[in-house]
Design a protein around this motif. Structure first.
Motif, mmCIF file in Angstrom:
data_model
loop_
_atom_site.group_PDB
_atom_site.id
_atom_site.type_symbol
_atom_site.label_atom_id
_atom_site.label_comp_id
_atom_site.label_asym_id
_atom_site.label_seq_id
_atom_site.Cartn_x
_atom_site.Cartn_y
_atom_site.Cartn_z
ATOM 1 N N THR A 36 47.446 27.701 58.907
ATOM 2 C CA THR A 36 48.121 28.845 59.506
ATOM 3 C C THR A 36 47.144 29.685 60.311
ATOM 4 N N GLU A 37 45.950 29.918 59.757
ATOM 5 C CA GLU A 37 44.919 30.672 60.472
ATOM 6 C C GLU A 37 44.470 29.951 61.742
ATOM 7 N N ARG A 66 46.955 28.083 54.092
ATOM 8 C CA ARG A 66 46.248 29.244 54.633
ATOM 9 C C ARG A 66 45.373 28.839 55.820
ATOM 10 N N ALA A 67 44.613 27.762 55.644
ATOM 11 C CA ALA A 67 43.670 27.341 56.679
ATOM 12 C C ALA A 67 44.384 26.904 57.955
#
Length: 232
Positions: A21-22, A18-19
């Motif tokens: 990708t963000e 998630r991190a």
């Protein structure tokens, strides 16, 4: 930017995915050693994040196999082990940086970006030369005159750093930060050991001495010393 994450802890993997990708990265995930190794071989990545403890094949074994195959993608090692010997072992095998769990996301992202930036800068130069010594950064080959030398990954990285700074005295702290990826390691002589190894492999009695020690200052790679020059 593509990053491969090799980590068997689902919670950490979901967090990293998630991190990253963000932050703008495209992420591939491998849950065990063989899967990570195969992905790293057949795909092109800007960086690889590898946990040390993995099923079937551990992270250090993956790293060693990749370097033996000539895969030079920057590797950030993750581990719950934070001792000096553990860090040195990982970096000796060809790791580019080492981060101990638990870690802050901001630090991990900063380290990944730093590895990628350094890699891109290195790719701009194909060869480095100092006197009759030259390094081919693509094939990872080292020559002095017509003689070729076989260097271990960290020996090559140290010589590359000294050659990029030829003629300038670099401190032990600078070498640790730029070659091993951390600022200070208490009670370790890893720099001195690697300087000695480079001298044993590269220096010849009838040729100028390239690697100079400047007491209480650091080390320098010079082109114009004579065979009889002594340490300052």
């Amino acid at each position: 930017m593509r990053v491969l994450v090799v980590e068997d802890d689902r919670q950490i993997t979901d967090f990293l995915e998630r991190a990253l990708t963000e932050a703008g990265f495209k992420i591939d995930v491998a849950w065990n050693g063989p899967q990570g190794f195969e992905l790293a071989l057949k795909e092109s990545y800007d960086a690889i994040i590898i946990d040390v403890i993995l099923p079937v094949m551990d992270g250090l074994e993956i790293l060693q196999k990749l370097r033996n195959r000539g895969i030079l993608t920057p590797v950030l090692i993750l581990s719950a082990k934070g001792s000096v010997s553990d860090r040195v072992s990982g970096l000796e095998l060809g790791g580019d940086d080492y981060l101990t769990k638990p870690f802050e996301l901001a630090e991990l992202l900063a380290r990944v970006w730093s590895l990628i930036r350094r890699s891109k800068v290195n790719q701009e130069t194909v060869q480095l030369k100092a006197g009759d010594l030259w390094l081919d950064l693509v094939s990872r080959r080292v020559f002095r005159g017509d003689e070729e030398f076989r260097l271990l990954p960290q020996e090559f990285a140290l010589l590359e750093y000294l050659m990029r700074n030829k003629g300038r005295v670099v401190t032990r702290a600078e070498i640790l930060e730029n070659v091993w990826g951390y600022n200070f390691v208490p009670a370790t002589n890893v720099v001195e050991v690697h300087i000695c190894r480079l001298r044993e492999k590269l220096e010849r009695p009838n040729k100028p001495r390239l690697l100079q020690t400047f007491r209480k200052a650091g080390y320098a790679l010079v082109e114009d010393s004579s065979p009889g020059d002594k340490e300052s």
